[in-house]
Design a protein around this motif. Structure first.
Motif, mmCIF file in Angstrom:
data_model
loop_
_atom_site.group_PDB
_atom_site.id
_atom_site.type_symbol
_atom_site.label_atom_id
_atom_site.label_comp_id
_atom_site.label_asym_id
_atom_site.label_seq_id
_atom_site.Cartn_x
_atom_site.Cartn_y
_atom_site.Cartn_z
ATOM 1 N N ALA A 214 7.297 25.409 -22.003
ATOM 2 C CA ALA A 214 7.877 24.082 -21.754
ATOM 3 C C ALA A 214 6.759 23.161 -21.292
ATOM 4 O O ALA A 214 5.594 23.580 -21.149
ATOM 5 N N ASN A 215 7.112 21.909 -21.045
ATOM 6 C CA ASN A 215 6.184 20.961 -20.439
ATOM 7 C C ASN A 215 6.456 20.918 -18.940
ATOM 8 O O ASN A 215 7.591 20.660 -18.516
ATOM 9 N N TYR A 216 5.425 21.167 -18.136
ATOM 10 C CA TYR A 216 5.547 21.156 -16.681
ATOM 11 C C TYR A 216 4.707 20.010 -16.129
ATOM 12 O O TYR A 216 3.563 19.793 -16.561
ATOM 13 N N ASN A 217 5.282 19.280 -15.178
ATOM 14 C CA ASN A 217 4.612 18.110 -14.613
ATOM 15 C C ASN A 217 4.624 18.163 -13.095
ATOM 16 O O ASN A 217 5.569 18.665 -12.482
ATOM 17 N N ALA A 218 3.566 17.650 -12.500
ATOM 18 C CA ALA A 218 3.468 17.570 -11.043
ATOM 19 C C ALA A 218 2.528 16.429 -10.680
ATOM 20 O O ALA A 218 1.764 15.933 -11.517
ATOM 21 N N GLU A 219 2.622 16.011 -9.427
ATOM 22 C CA GLU A 219 1.694 15.018 -8.885
ATOM 23 C C GLU A 219 0.863 15.669 -7.793
ATOM 24 O O GLU A 219 1.415 16.310 -6.895
ATOM 25 N N LEU A 220 -0.444 15.527 -7.883
ATOM 26 C CA LEU A 220 -1.350 16.038 -6.864
ATOM 27 C C LEU A 220 -1.767 14.878 -5.974
ATOM 28 O O LEU A 220 -2.361 13.904 -6.444
ATOM 29 N N HIS A 221 -1.432 14.977 -4.673
ATOM 30 C CA HIS A 221 -1.721 13.913 -3.721
ATOM 31 C C HIS A 221 -2.926 14.287 -2.870
ATOM 32 O O HIS A 221 -2.961 15.365 -2.265
ATOM 33 N N PHE A 222 -3.897 13.402 -2.802
ATOM 34 C CA PHE A 222 -5.030 13.540 -1.891
ATOM 35 C C PHE A 222 -4.802 12.559 -0.744
ATOM 36 O O PHE A 222 -5.023 11.355 -0.876
ATOM 37 N N ARG A 223 -4.331 13.094 0.387
ATOM 38 C CA ARG A 223 -4.012 12.250 1.534
ATOM 39 C C ARG A 223 -5.116 12.363 2.570
ATOM 40 O O ARG A 223 -5.613 13.444 2.859
ATOM 41 N N SER A 224 -5.493 11.226 3.141
ATOM 42 C CA SER A 224 -6.605 11.202 4.089
ATOM 43 C C SER A 224 -6.401 10.064 5.070
ATOM 44 O O SER A 224 -5.392 9.348 5.027
ATOM 45 N N ASN A 225 -7.392 9.874 5.939
ATOM 46 C CA ASN A 225 -7.330 8.769 6.896
ATOM 47 C C ASN A 225 -8.060 7.532 6.385
ATOM 48 O O ASN A 225 -8.375 6.632 7.164
ATOM 49 N N ASP A 226 -8.335 7.479 5.088
ATOM 50 C CA ASP A 226 -8.922 6.285 4.489
ATOM 51 C C ASP A 226 -7.913 5.144 4.612
ATOM 52 O O ASP A 226 -6.813 5.219 4.061
ATOM 53 N N PRO A 227 -8.227 4.081 5.346
ATOM 54 C CA PRO A 227 -7.240 3.018 5.554
ATOM 55 C C PRO A 227 -6.889 2.253 4.295
ATOM 56 O O PRO A 227 -5.871 1.568 4.240
ATOM 57 N N VAL A 228 -7.723 2.343 3.258
ATOM 58 C CA VAL A 228 -7.479 1.620 2.010
ATOM 59 C C VAL A 228 -6.801 2.515 0.978
ATOM 60 O O VAL A 228 -5.834 2.125 0.322
ATOM 61 N N ASN A 229 -7.315 3.751 0.831
ATOM 62 C CA ASN A 229 -6.767 4.686 -0.156
ATOM 63 C C ASN A 229 -6.312 5.959 0.555
ATOM 64 O O ASN A 229 -6.935 7.012 0.431
ATOM 65 N N SER A 230 -5.237 5.858 1.301
ATOM 66 C CA SER A 230 -4.784 7.005 2.094
ATOM 67 C C SER A 230 -4.030 8.034 1.264
ATOM 68 O O SER A 230 -3.810 9.155 1.717
ATOM 69 N N ASP A 231 -3.619 7.682 0.049
ATOM 70 C CA ASP A 231 -2.879 8.605 -0.804
ATOM 71 C C ASP A 231 -3.285 8.367 -2.255
ATOM 72 O O ASP A 231 -2.793 7.443 -2.905
ATOM 73 N N ILE A 232 -4.189 9.196 -2.761
ATOM 74 C CA ILE A 232 -4.629 9.118 -4.157
ATOM 75 C C ILE A 232 -3.839 10.141 -4.958
ATOM 76 O O ILE A 232 -3.767 11.311 -4.596
ATOM 77 N N VAL A 233 -3.245 9.706 -6.067
ATOM 78 C CA VAL A 233 -2.347 10.561 -6.845
ATOM 79 C C VAL A 233 -2.959 10.853 -8.210
ATOM 80 O O VAL A 233 -3.430 9.942 -8.903
ATOM 81 N N ILE A 234 -2.978 12.135 -8.586
ATOM 82 C CA ILE A 234 -3.415 12.570 -9.911
ATOM 83 C C ILE A 234 -2.249 13.273 -10.590
ATOM 84 O O ILE A 234 -1.639 14.187 -10.023
ATOM 85 N N ASP A 235 -1.923 12.857 -11.806
ATOM 86 C CA ASP A 235 -0.843 13.481 -12.570
ATOM 87 C C ASP A 235 -1.342 14.748 -13.253
ATOM 88 O O ASP A 235 -2.433 14.773 -13.827
ATOM 89 N N ILE A 236 -0.544 15.808 -13.171
ATOM 90 C CA ILE A 236 -0.858 17.079 -13.821
ATOM 91 C C ILE A 236 0.214 17.363 -14.853
ATOM 92 O O ILE A 236 1.408 17.335 -14.548
#
Length: 267
Positions: A214-236
């Protein structure tokens, strides 16, 4: 966000639920009424700060920076940290139910404006999730407020908003939860600490064993204390083909006598 959590304010204001807090005060060792799992550890008590944050399991210190922040206190739910004056107006309320606990900061006056009023609450649930909600805001736009969360040593967490004018608005809701990693995905390491300019390698494996094509999908979140980019999301996206199916034309086949070490063909 269109798919974000619903705003559903829970009114717990009553004399019985009032904590009668003063400026810079705490309600220590407050019983949740259930075990709450936060970053892999179970807790049954919290400390509630008049200044808009919660210490899970309790603790000392008053250094509240953009999360994660290693100075005490740690293990924080930073709902809307600023300096409030419950002595001047408003109060903090606490109520626990079977599956969740509600902490509400209601009609609080800020340190710098006597005509300001802010309302916000945290809902801590037995499933390990936390929901922040923000009610009516009068002459208050959270220009100096801090919103986020962190783990027990202040090394893992995320800043949601830090001194971001206009971020807090009436009917804003934020849901914090730990979504399990699916069986077809493995990630190592799951967390870590990097100094400025540092980098590290991360290994991501897509596992097709034991699951259907099948096709499987997820979002990978890179969360940090960066005040500008605190949650970077990569689609898998993982596209897995079905295993080949072997079928025989006949239900049974007689090879006759076949000696050990001798091959026979099925024509």
């Amino acid at each position: 966000e269109e798919d974000g959590p619903d705003y559903e304010w829970i009114d717990i204001v009553s004399q019985e639920n009032a904590l009668n807090m003063r400026n810079d005060s705490y309600a220590r060792n407050t019983e949740l009424g259930f075990e709450f799992n936060w970053y892999g550890n179970d807790y049954s008590t919290i400390d509630i700060a008049a200044n808009g944050y919660i210490i899970i399991g309790g603790g000392g210190g008053n250094s509240i920076g953009p999360a994660p922040y290693p100075m005490d206190p740690n293990n924080l739910l930073i709902v809307c940290h600023y300096y409030y004056r419950p002595e001047t107006g408003g109060d903090v309320y606490f109520a626990t139910f079977e599956d969740y606990t509600v902490i509400s900061w209601v009609n609080l006056v800020t340190q710098d404006r006597n005509d300001s009023r802010t309302n916000f609450q945290a809902i801590i649930s037995v499933d390990g999730s936390v929901k922040y909600q923000y009610g009516p805001q009068i002459n208050y736009n959270a220009r100096n407020a801090n919103i986020g969360y962190e783990n027990e040593d202040g090394r893992i967490g995320a800043t949601i908003s830090y001194q971001q004018e206009g971020y807090v608005q009436e009917e804003l809701a934020i849901l914090i939860y730990n979504e399990p990693i699916p069986d077809w995905l493995s990630i190592e390491p799951r967390s870590g600490v990097l100094a400025g300019g540092e980098s590290t390698d991360m290994t991501i494996n897509l596992i097709g064993e034991g699951i259907a094509g099948a096709n499987y999908n997820a979002e990978l979140h890179f969360r940090s204390n960066d005040p500008v980019n605190s949650d970077i999301v990569i689609d898998i996206n993982f596209e897995l083909a079905d295993a080949p199916v072997i079928q025989a034309a006949d239900d049974t086949h007689n090879f006759g006598e076949v000696y050990i070490g001798v091959l026979d063909d099925w024509d």
